[in-house]
Design an enzyme around this catalytic site. Structure first.
Site, short mmCIF file in Angstrom:
data_model
loop_
_atom_site.label_atom_id
_atom_site.label_comp_id
_atom_site.label_asym_id
_atom_site.label_seq_id
_atom_site.Cartn_x
_atom_site.Cartn_y
_atom_site.Cartn_z
N ASP A 170 -4.63 21.19 20.89
CA ASP A 170 -4.91 22.72 20.66
C ASP A 170 -5.48 22.91 19.13
OD1 ASP A 170 -3.73 23.63 22.91
OD2 ASP A 170 -2.15 24.56 21.93
N LYS A 177 -8.40 29.43 26.08
CA LYS A 177 -7.45 30.16 26.64
C LYS A 177 -7.75 31.76 27.02
CE LYS A 177 -3.43 27.62 25.02
NZ LYS A 177 -2.94 27.01 26.23
N GLY A 199 5.11 25.41 21.79
CA GLY A 199 5.47 25.95 20.57
C GLY A 199 6.85 25.51 20.19
N GLY A 234 5.68 21.07 24.52
CA GLY A 234 6.81 20.49 23.91
C GLY A 234 6.48 19.35 23.39
N GLY A 287 -0.05 20.85 21.66
CA GLY A 287 -0.41 21.99 21.20
C GLY A 287 -0.23 22.28 19.62
#
EC number: 4.3.3.6
Lengths: 214, 310
Positions: B41, B98, B170, B231, B252
């Site tokens: 990300d 996204k 997140g 995660g 991410g």
């Protein structure tokens, strides 16, 4: 015979499965010393930047160059082709990209554009058919594929694909040898034929799947 | 990524080829190229460059990383196309972006600016809480999230060419990712050993199309490339996902919310390649600086993004 498949990133499993289909043992190569146990090497498709970075982290480039220099057979698919080219142009990332070299040609990374320009094409392969038989055309799948713009005199071109007319970089048809992401034999698309072969080992598919067609 | 795991594209017309002349094999092909890689990300061109230099096989452009979406709240949408274009210009690796679930116009915009993959993502706020995008209508390929086998196959039937298990984005907490990967892999193992006569009822139970369930049974894996997400914060997390059988990993907030993003990114990339070599994993895990702050999921106040869509 044992064939090594460079297993840093990308479609190495598919290549090992294809080797298995023709009765050859494929082994994953991740470290320099593993190269000593193999007679030939396949560098698969994948993201060439990533593969170059990983090769660099583990100091694989010198060993790979030695392998090529010793004249052992090396097959490059897609990103693997870029690695083997003596010269790569276009779209190189900032800071450039390290190559193995050994194949006298100029390759253009990501020649056809982004994913939306990816395509499939039936390629005519007369020389291969004359020598080995089989179907007259080859189902080529070009995913963010490189193009080979120039080849040296000692390089034999097996198939060509015309470049799309809206291609900004080159208007001439680009030579494109048979490096591509997927290979296909019969009428079905490649990976399907691979997998159905694999399945035969355990259990033959019993059902024709219900077909949803639009 | 077990031994001879071969990804397939649907043959024999089992899946609909799109009307807009981008065959499913072309859509799946890019995902196949990404196997064994890490998709990171990024929120701007500078981060995209760091990811590329670290060896990411693709970057995911988004407005805020999931950790910030959690912290700041509000509606999370597709990022500004200008920003995505900048990211696309900065790197040569594939760029994903996204779109909100069910928001097919965001997907049309992303297709128009020529990115390589759309993530129809539960991390963004939902646009449609009942229907996902009909992904057959697009030439651009889609990746979708899932928590279990049924959800994965429903998304594939809608046209997804790549699947990622959802995890809990997140949080820096791997527990949900493990749960979802184990659920998918466990169901596939059950399916493999199942009598063919029982597959009809199994398909009904997991609410998935029978043809895809049967194909999954025959292949012994999902019929498209399957990444883990949600995660992953350390190289060990990434290697865990690989050892559980995933084809690659999305990271991410784990990279750019840590103390030393470049170094951690590089370590995670190496961990995915050398996932089964504890010696290498030990070496690359040394001295990475601070990992992202984790969130304990026992706290009821933490919103579960994974449960936003079925």
């Amino acid at each position: 015979m044992v064939v090594g498949v460079l297993a840093l990133q990308g479609s190495f499993n598919e290549h090992i499965a294809a080797l298995k289909r023709v009765g050859v043992k494929g082994v994953e190569i991740r470290k320099p010393d593993q190269l000593q146990s193999v007679k030939a090497l396949i560098i698969p498709g994948g993201e060439s930047t990533t593969m170059a970075k990983l090769a660099e982290y583990h100091n694989l480039f010198p060993a790979l160059r030695d392998f090529v220099k010793m004249g052992k057979p090396v097959w490059g698919t897609c990103a693997g082709l870029i690695f083997l080219a003596d010269k790569a142009i276009g779209e190189a990332k900032i800071g450039g990209q390290e190559l193995i070299g050994g194949l006298n040609c100029t390759v253009h990374r990501n020649f056809f554009g982004s994913q939306i320009q990816s395509f499939v094409a039936e390629l005519s392969i007369p020389e291969i058919v004359a020598k080995e038989g089989g179907p007259p055309s080859f189902h080529g799948v070009f995913i963010r594929a490189p193009g080979i713009l120039e080849v040296g005199p000692e390089v034999e071109v097996l198939a060509e694909v015309p470049a799309p007319s809206d291609q900004t970089t080159k208007s001439d048809p680009a030579d494109e040898s048979v490096e591509m992401v997927n290979e296909t034999s019969q009428e079905a698309s490649s990976s399907t034929s691979l997998s159905s072969e694999d399945l035969k080992l355990s259990e033959p598919p019993k059902y024709e799947l219900p077909v949803f067609q639009q | 990524m077990a031994g001879s795991g071969v990804v397939t594209v649907y043959g024999n017309g089992a899946i609909t080829e799109t009307t807009k002349q981008s065959p499913f094999s072309v859509k799946v092909g890019l995902a196949q190229m990404l196997r064994g890689g890490v998709i990171m990300d990024v929120v701007n061109a500078e981060q995209a460059r760091i990811a590329e230099e670290a060896g990411a096989c693709a970057v995911m452009a988004l407005e805020r990383v999931p950790a910030d979406i959690r912290a700041q709240g509000g509606v999370a949408r597709m990022s500004d196309p200008q920003l995505i274009k900048e990211i696309k210009q900065a790197v040569t690796i594939p760029v994903m972006a996204k779109a909100r679930i069910g928001h097919f116009v965001e997907a049309q915009i992303l297709e128009a600016i020529g990115i390589d993959y759309v993530d129809e993502s539960e991390v963004l706020t939902l646009a449609d809480d009942e229907n996902h995008i009909n992904k057959h209508n697009f030439r651009i390929p889609f990746v979708c999230g899932c928590r279990n086998l049924g959800e994965a196959l429903r998304r594939i039937r809608e046209g997804a060419a790549m699947i990622r298990t959802k995890g809990e984005a997140g949080t820096g907490n791997i527990i949900e990712a493990v749960r979802h990967v184990r659920s998918v892999m466990g169901d596939i193992r059950v399916l493999r050993n199942m009598d063919d006569d029982e597959v009809f009822t199994f398909a009904k139970k997991i609410q998935a199309p029978y043809d895809l369930v049967m194909q999954t049974k025959q292949l012994g894996r999902l019929p498209v490339v399957h990444f883990a997400a949600g995660g992953v914060a350390t190289p060990a997390d990434a290697a865990l996902m690989m050892q559980l059988g995933c084809d690659g990993v999305f990271v991410g907030s784990g990279v750019f919310k840590s103390g030393d993003p470049a170094r951690r990114a590089r370590a995670i990339v190496q961990a995915v390649t050398h996932y089964s070599d504890p010696q290498v994993l030990a070496d690359i895990s040394c001295g990475l600086g601070e990992a992202m702050v984790g969130i304990n999921l026992n706290d009821d106040k933490v919103e579960r993004y994974a449960n936003r869509s079925e």
